[in-house]
Design an enzyme around this catalytic site. Sequence first.
Site, PDB file in Angstrom:
ATOM      1  N   ASN A 155       0.795  -1.066  -0.015  1.00  0.00           N
ATOM      2  CA  ASN A 155       0.039   0.082   0.068  1.00  0.00           C
ATOM      3  C   ASN A 155       0.695   1.268   0.143  1.00  0.00           C
ATOM      4  O   ASN A 155       2.035   1.185   0.590  1.00  0.00           O
ATOM      5  CB  ASN A 155      -0.771   0.063   1.209  1.00  0.00           C
ATOM      6  CG  ASN A 155      -2.033  -0.930   1.074  1.00  0.00           C
ATOM      7  OD1 ASN A 155      -2.783  -0.912   0.245  1.00  0.00           O
ATOM      8  ND2 ASN A 155      -2.308  -1.802   1.977  1.00  0.00           N
ATOM      9  N   HIS A 156       0.568   2.437  -0.528  1.00  0.00           N
ATOM     10  CA  HIS A 156       0.829   3.385  -0.587  1.00  0.00           C
ATOM     11  C   HIS A 156       0.865   4.221   0.655  1.00  0.00           C
ATOM     12  O   HIS A 156      -0.105   4.199   1.290  1.00  0.00           O
ATOM     13  CB  HIS A 156       0.531   4.416  -1.719  1.00  0.00           C
ATOM     14  CG  HIS A 156       1.206   3.940  -2.913  1.00  0.00           C
ATOM     15  ND1 HIS A 156       2.335   4.432  -3.421  1.00  0.00           N
ATOM     16  CD2 HIS A 156       0.438   3.389  -3.897  1.00  0.00           C
ATOM     17  CE1 HIS A 156       2.365   3.835  -4.546  1.00  0.00           C
ATOM     18  NE2 HIS A 156       1.382   3.149  -5.112  1.00  0.00           N
TER      19      HIS A 156
END
Length: 229
Positions: A155-156
């Site tokens: 995930n960012h």
Amino acid sequence: MILHQGISKAISSIKGEDFILDNRIPIGYLFSTIFFRVFRGIRGAVIFKSFKRVFVSSSSKIKCVSKIQIGYNLSIDRNCSIDALSIEGIVFGDNVSIGKYTCIECSGTLKDLGKGLIIGNNVGLGTHGFFGCAGGIEIGDNTIFGNYVSLHSENHNYADTHIPIRLQGVNRKGIKIGKDCWIGSKTTILDGTEIGDGCIVAAGAVVRGKIESYSIIGGVPAKTIKKRS
């Protein structure tokens, strides 16, 4: 009929389980299939420098072969893209099939190598799949995937509103899918997901979190519909 029986016996011997061809398949279709299978087998032997019966379509692209461990009877259909550049690479068990137009990407960036992918025995990946393996993906034996399934094991980061999201880096937990699961078409599986053995995921579900074994789940976000027992 005799040809069908002979081919069925040969395939059963190779796969280690009963395989019976449908007698309605035309002879011409069988010969065409055998021809392309032999050609793909030669290409697989050259690419992987192995005689473990690896079948690779001429239109598929494979990068960083040195980071790939293979079992017997690996089949890679046409127009697949596999990039094994990662810390732990890719491990394919026996009798793994990869459907056409599937993309396996172990590292999303050269600045931070991903973990990799482990696939057990007798696993079938459907067509048009995407497997983002930066955070690590593990798939158990006898699990099957529908078409257009995507897995995203990172995930960012986005907490700082003063820095563009693309510059905040990523976080990774990984994805684990148990044995004997059926993942329906167009399912999306997000980072941090653990799916237990024997689960069924309904088509189009978005999955995150821990799923108990033998659950049937579906929806956006996915929730347990019932237990198989």
